[in-house]
Every structure is written in C-alpha cells, then in structure tokens.
Design a protein around this motif. Structure first.
Motif, short mmCIF file in Angstrom:
data_model
loop_
_atom_site.label_atom_id
_atom_site.label_comp_id
_atom_site.label_asym_id
_atom_site.label_seq_id
_atom_site.Cartn_x
_atom_site.Cartn_y
_atom_site.Cartn_z
N SER A 30 0.80 -1.23 0.00
CA SER A 30 0.00 0.00 0.00
C SER A 30 0.82 1.27 0.00
CB SER A 30 -0.94 0.01 1.21
OG SER A 30 -0.16 -0.08 2.40
N ASN A 31 2.09 1.18 0.44
CA ASN A 31 2.94 2.36 0.53
C ASN A 31 4.39 1.91 0.36
OD1 ASN A 31 4.69 4.44 1.81
ND2 ASN A 31 2.75 5.43 2.32
N VAL A 34 6.53 1.27 3.48
CA VAL A 34 6.14 0.25 4.46
C VAL A 34 6.90 -1.04 4.24
CG1 VAL A 34 4.25 -1.27 5.17
CG2 VAL A 34 3.86 1.18 4.97
N ARG A 118 -4.38 1.59 2.10
CA ARG A 118 -3.51 2.67 1.66
C ARG A 118 -3.59 3.84 2.64
NH1 ARG A 118 -4.72 7.08 -0.68
NH2 ARG A 118 -6.78 6.34 -1.33
N GLU A 119 -4.81 4.15 3.07
CA GLU A 119 -4.99 5.25 4.04
C GLU A 119 -4.39 4.89 5.39
OE1 GLU A 119 -9.15 6.09 4.14
OE2 GLU A 119 -9.21 6.83 2.07
N ALA A 121 -1.84 2.81 5.88
CA ALA A 121 -0.39 2.86 5.73
C ALA A 121 0.12 4.30 5.73
CB ALA A 121 0.02 2.17 4.43
N ASP A 122 -0.58 5.19 5.02
CA ASP A 122 -0.17 6.59 4.97
C ASP A 122 -0.21 7.22 6.37
OD1 ASP A 122 0.13 6.35 2.27
OD2 ASP A 122 -1.73 7.39 1.74
N VAL A 125 2.77 5.80 8.41
CA VAL A 125 4.04 6.36 7.93
C VAL A 125 4.20 7.81 8.39
CG1 VAL A 125 5.29 7.10 5.87
CG2 VAL A 125 4.31 4.80 5.98
N ASP A 126 3.16 8.62 8.21
CA ASP A 126 3.23 10.03 8.60
C ASP A 126 3.50 10.16 10.10
OD1 ASP A 126 2.75 10.79 6.02
OD2 ASP A 126 0.62 11.24 6.32
#
Length: 455
Positions: A30-31, A34, A118-119, A121-122, A125-126
């Motif tokens: 997804s990222n 990751v 995806r959301e 993972a984002d 990560v952020d």
C-alpha cells in the motif's frame, strides 16, 4: 540506536490467520515506505518480537488477540520498546472505546468495516516519520535511544516535553454536584504527577458570582478584589507576556495558578463571551493544562468554555434530578444539530460522564449504566464518597483532599481520572496504595462500630 532511514518497519498481528495474511499483503503493497518485518498470532509472541527486534517502528494489530488486547500490549511495550507505536483495527468504534484506548497508549484505531489499507499505511508512515524526527533530535541531545532496554529515562523525558495541551471543563446545570471539588482536586492531582511537575497548570473559575474555587482553594476575598476575571477585560491577546498573565492570577495549592471569579455580583455580570473567550485564548498561550470550573447555567461565558475545552466532564450525582438536567443538555445539543440550526456534534463528542458520589450511597441511587444511558454520553470514571473530602473542605489543613490523604479512595480515583484525561499517571496507581486505602476504610468502619457499642 533508533534508525534514521525512511523505511517504516511494521509488525502485523491478528488471531485469524486468513485475515492476518490479507492484512500483511495489502499493507505491504500500500505504501513504498512500508516494510512488514514480522507477523504474529498472539500477544506474547508480538511483545517478544517487538522487544528484541531492532528498528520496529509500529505494530498494526487486531484490538483483541487470543491472549492480550492492544491496551495490554501497549502497557507491556512501554518500557521494553518505548519508541514502538501501537495501531489497531477494531469492529467497535464507540467514542468511549476510542478515548479509553488512546488514553492508555494506543496511537490510532481503524474501523474494520470499509478499511482502506492505503490510508492506514499513509497514516502510520506520517505518524512514525514525525515521531522519528523528534526522537532523533532527542538522541542528538541526550544520547542514543536503545531498543530492548528498560532504561527509558530519555523517552520519558520526551513524553514529558511533548505532552499535548488539555483544556478540561467540569459542568452541570445543577449546583451542589461537586464540580468545583473535582476541578480543584483534578488540577492538584495533575500537578502532583512527575510528568507534569514542571508543567504549568491553571484553575479557572467561570462560576461568576459564586467564586467557589476561591473558597475551596482557601483564597481570601481581598486577594480576588483586584485579581479576578474582570481584570482581563482590556488585556490584548497578541501583546501579553508571561509576567503580565501571572500578575492577574493568584497562586493556588501545590503550585497551580488560579483565575478567580469576581465575588461582586455587579462586576460578575459584566463577564461575557468576549472576555471569557479572550481569557482562555491567552491562558492557552502559557499553560499546559487549563481546568475550568463551569457555572451551573447555559450562558455566554459557558459557550466560550464549551468551545475551547478539549474534554467536557459532565459531573453527575447518582440521583435523578442531576442526571436528567445533563440529559436535557445533551438532548438539546443533539436537537440543534439535527435541525440544522448549528452543528454542535464536536461539542457533544467532547462530553464524558463522571459519576461523583458527593453524598453517602442510598437505595434510590441510579446505577452507573442508568446514569450514562439517561445522559446519553459514555461514563468515564466514578468518584467514590470519601470523608477525606469533607475533612479537606471543612478542616483547617488548607489542603485539597488529594494532598491531604494521597492514598484515600477519593485521591486514587481522581488520579485515575487525571490519567484518563491527559496521561498524568501512565504507570497507574500503585496496587499497594489501593490496598492501603481499603485497609484504612475498614479500620475507620471498625472504629465506628466500636464507638457505636460503647457510646
């Protein structure tokens, strides 16, 4: 040493093997930042891996594993892997559940239904990159943060430095429920915390004309004549200094500062929304924790408090009148929102019930679940009836109850509430304190029986 690369290393955990592999696959793809470094199906394996593997940034887990919950995992890893963030997926997403989990160390909760990896993972990560920058800065100042060690002084110092601001309002339309007592003791309990001892805590009395806070904090009336809320009328938000702000406040118990309400009813009537809102905005510039003792009314002053608060404690006694008053307030706010007059859902979501047993229990008391159901908001904490409150209010110690008897049942409950609200006691209340408290209650009960027998 805490790593500095951009890759975010994640452990994925779920008791359901098919679901675990699905999460692993979707999260990994997804990222590009990751990297899933391990998968686990039980809590103990998860803790062992997170504690011993270097460079584990985050955990994404089902909230309930076979043996441990996400809250228990967060507690276990607090010392052994303090830089690892806990994220979880859950079917339950009630406000009470989310608030409880986050106050106990869970970074974020994602709803399983309709989850978009995806959301997720984002978001992870952020969050990790932001934390990593802070940790690296701290490591440069104090030395490396080692994984797998119980020496977490640096991380605890970091937590203390990055405590988020709390603006806590105690509220009920009915007087006599213990709002001021809870507010004053909560302020002192937070200041007594080792994590907040160096932080700035202020207690604000918005019960204009009542001035209950001044009374509870043993502040002489003469001190409030020139230093009360009315003195802030012409203070410019953009031109204040810490020294000027402190000159308008009165030193209170155990190092807290007090913004006193005027005791003159004529002056009190001049305090409106603009002054109240300006006071809170100025205090937010200079204080880490702001405790507001609310007035027993719906007024412009309370409008400012409701807007500025990060948490609103609906203080209730287990009797019908106080509970129904609060229920009407929540119902009214919901109606205003539903009718499209004004969106007040952000106010409602900040509200939590604190059941304060200000009087001795009786057979007519409502049950805690009845109180929460009638009001329509989650029950956050129960504060037991304890004679130490009367001893503090009516004795000559000039101390709040949490200072007077730190091991009393009342003090323990207030400290737990302080942790619920702002993480003031992350290690929890010591079990021996609870045992001492119960022993003391039993001893006092035995004394009363003895006096009853012999006059």
């Amino acid at each position: 040493m805490y790593k500095s690369s951009n890759t975010v290393n994640i452990i994925v955990a779920d008791y359901d093997n098919m679901r675990l592999m699905d999460t692993f696959s979707k999260l990994q793809n997804s990222n590009p930042l990751v990297r899933v470094v391990a998968i686990c199906q039980n809590g103990q394996d998860l803790i062992n891996r997170a504690s011993t593997m270097r460079d584990v940034d985050a955990i994404l887990m089902d909230f309930n594993l076979i043996d441990l919950t996400a809250i228990e995992v967060a507690k276990e890893l607090k010392d052994s892997s303090p830089t690892t963030e806990i994220f979880c997926i859950s079917d339950s997403m009630s406000a009470e559940f989310i608030f409880s989990a986050k106050s106990k160390g869970v970074a974020e909760i994602f709803k399983r239904e309709g989850i978009v990896y995806r959301e997720v993972a984002d978001k992870i990560v952020d969050s990790i990159i932001a934390k990593r920058l802070e940790y690296e800065k701290l490591a440069n100042e104090h030395g490396a943060i080692e994984k797998g060690t119980r020496n977490t002084k640096i991380v605890k110092e970091y937590i203390t430095k990055t405590i988020s601001q709390s603006v806590i309002l105690t509220y009920n339309m009915k007087g006599g429920v213990g709002k001021s007592t809870v507010a004053a003791n909560l302020a002192v309990a937070i200041k007594l915390s080792p994590y907040y001892s160096g932080k700035r805590v202020v207690l604000v009395d918005f019960d204009c004309g009542g001035a209950n806070v001044s009374t509870i904090c043993n502040i002489p009336d003469i001190d409030t004549v020139s230093r009360n809320l009315a003195a802030w009328e012409n203070i410019d938000l953009n031109e204040t200094s810490p020294e000027e702000v402190d000159s308008l406040l009165i030193p209170g118990p155990h190092g807290i500062m007090v913004a006193a309400a005027p005791i003159n009813m004529g002056i009190a009537a001049k305090i409106g929304y603009d002054i109240a809102d300006n006071i809170l905005k100025i205090l937010k510039k200079y204080f880490d924790v702001i405790i507001i003792d609310g007035a027993p009314n719906l007024s412009p002053v309370m409008d400012a408090a409701l807007e500025q608060a990060t948490k609103i404690l609906l203080i209730a006694n287990p009797e019908g009148q106080a509970v129904k008053q609060l229920g009407r307030i929540v119902h009214t706010l919901n109606d205003i929102t539903a009718n499209g007059e004004r969106d007040l859902i952000h106010i409602i979501n900040k509200m939590f019930v604190v059941l304060n047993y200000a009087q001795k229990p009786s057979e007519w008391d409502l049950k805690p679940n009845e109180v929460a159901r009638t009001i329509g908001r989650p029950l956050l904490r129960e504060i037991p009836n304890d004679d130490v409150v009367k001893k503090a209010l009516h004795g000559n110690s000039a101390k709040q109850a949490v200072e007077l008897e730190p091991e009393s049942e009342f003090a323990i409950a207030i400290k737990k509430l302080a942790n619920d609200l702002c993480g003031a006691y992350p290690e929890g209340v010591k079990q021996e304190d609870v045992k001492k408290s119960k022993k003391k209650v039993k001893e006092n009960s035995d004394k009363k029986k003895l006096f009853g027998l012999f006059g």
